[in-house]
Design a protein around this motif. Structure first.
Motif, short mmCIF file in Angstrom:
data_model
loop_
_atom_site.label_atom_id
_atom_site.label_comp_id
_atom_site.label_asym_id
_atom_site.label_seq_id
_atom_site.Cartn_x
_atom_site.Cartn_y
_atom_site.Cartn_z
N GLN A 1 2.05 63.59 19.53
CA GLN A 1 2.58 62.65 20.52
C GLN A 1 3.76 61.83 19.98
N CYS B 1 1.21 56.99 19.12
CA CYS B 1 0.44 56.57 20.30
C CYS B 1 -0.40 55.36 19.94
N ARG B 2 -0.93 54.72 20.97
CA ARG B 2 -1.79 53.55 20.77
C ARG B 2 -3.22 54.02 20.54
N ASP C 1 -4.98 54.83 23.68
CA ASP C 1 -4.64 56.15 24.23
C ASP C 1 -5.53 57.23 23.60
N HIS D 1 -7.98 59.58 25.71
CA HIS D 1 -7.75 61.03 25.68
C HIS D 1 -8.98 61.80 25.23
N ASP E 1 5.55 48.38 19.13
CA ASP E 1 6.16 49.15 20.22
C ASP E 1 7.49 48.49 20.57
N VAL F 1 1.74 50.74 17.79
CA VAL F 1 1.77 52.19 17.97
C VAL F 1 1.48 52.83 16.61
#
Length: 147
Positions: free
Chosen positions: A48, A51-52, A55, A59, A85, A93
């Motif tokens: 990705q 990502c956080r 997330d 996911h 971010d 992030v």
């Protein structure tokens, strides 16, 4: 549902379970200090391009505390880092470090070689069909009624 269909579904369930167990065991052998879940999360972060943690939890349908422990372990190993971010400095992030990317590359090469060895005798048509079936199966899990 017919008996033949029921039998096929039972076989698929049994064989996918065996496949998952072998995949976990192989991952442990390839990168002993990186558990399967951590490897999966690191791979997702890499794919990705950051990502956080929320997330990741969403996911993979994991509890946030589980993801938090895994992220902490990856940070302690020096495989990921947190960055603010650019769009919202309150948000962190996750990004792979150089060491994290190198660990992924090494593990990926080992896993690829293992698959190539295991599938060496398969004709190209069977490989294509198997790949298509896996894509079809996994894409169905991304829709409503995920299991």
């Amino acid at each position: 549902m017919s008996r033949a269909r029921d039998s096929s579904i039972d076989t698929i369930q049994r064989e996918l379970t065996a496949f998952a167990r072998r995949a976990r065991a192989a991952a442990a052998r390839l990168h002993p200090e990186l558990p399967f879940v951590s490897y999966t999360l690191l791979s997702h972060i890499h794919d990705q391009q950051g990502c956080r943690a929320t997330d990741l939890a969403s996911h993979y349908m994991l509890d946030k505390s589980t993801v938090s422990r895994q992220v902490s372990a990856l940070e302690k190993l020096g495989l990921i880092e947190r960055r603010a971010d650019p769009a919202d400095h309150r948000v962190q992030v996750l990004h792979p470090t150089t060491a994290g990317s190198a660990a992924l590359a090494s593990t990926h090469a080992s896993r690829r070689a293992a698959y190539q060895e295991r599938l060496a005798d398969w004709p190209a048509e069977d490989l294509d069909r198997f790949a298509d079936y896996l894509l079809r199966y996994n894409s169905a899990a991304e829709g409503p009624g995920q299991h």
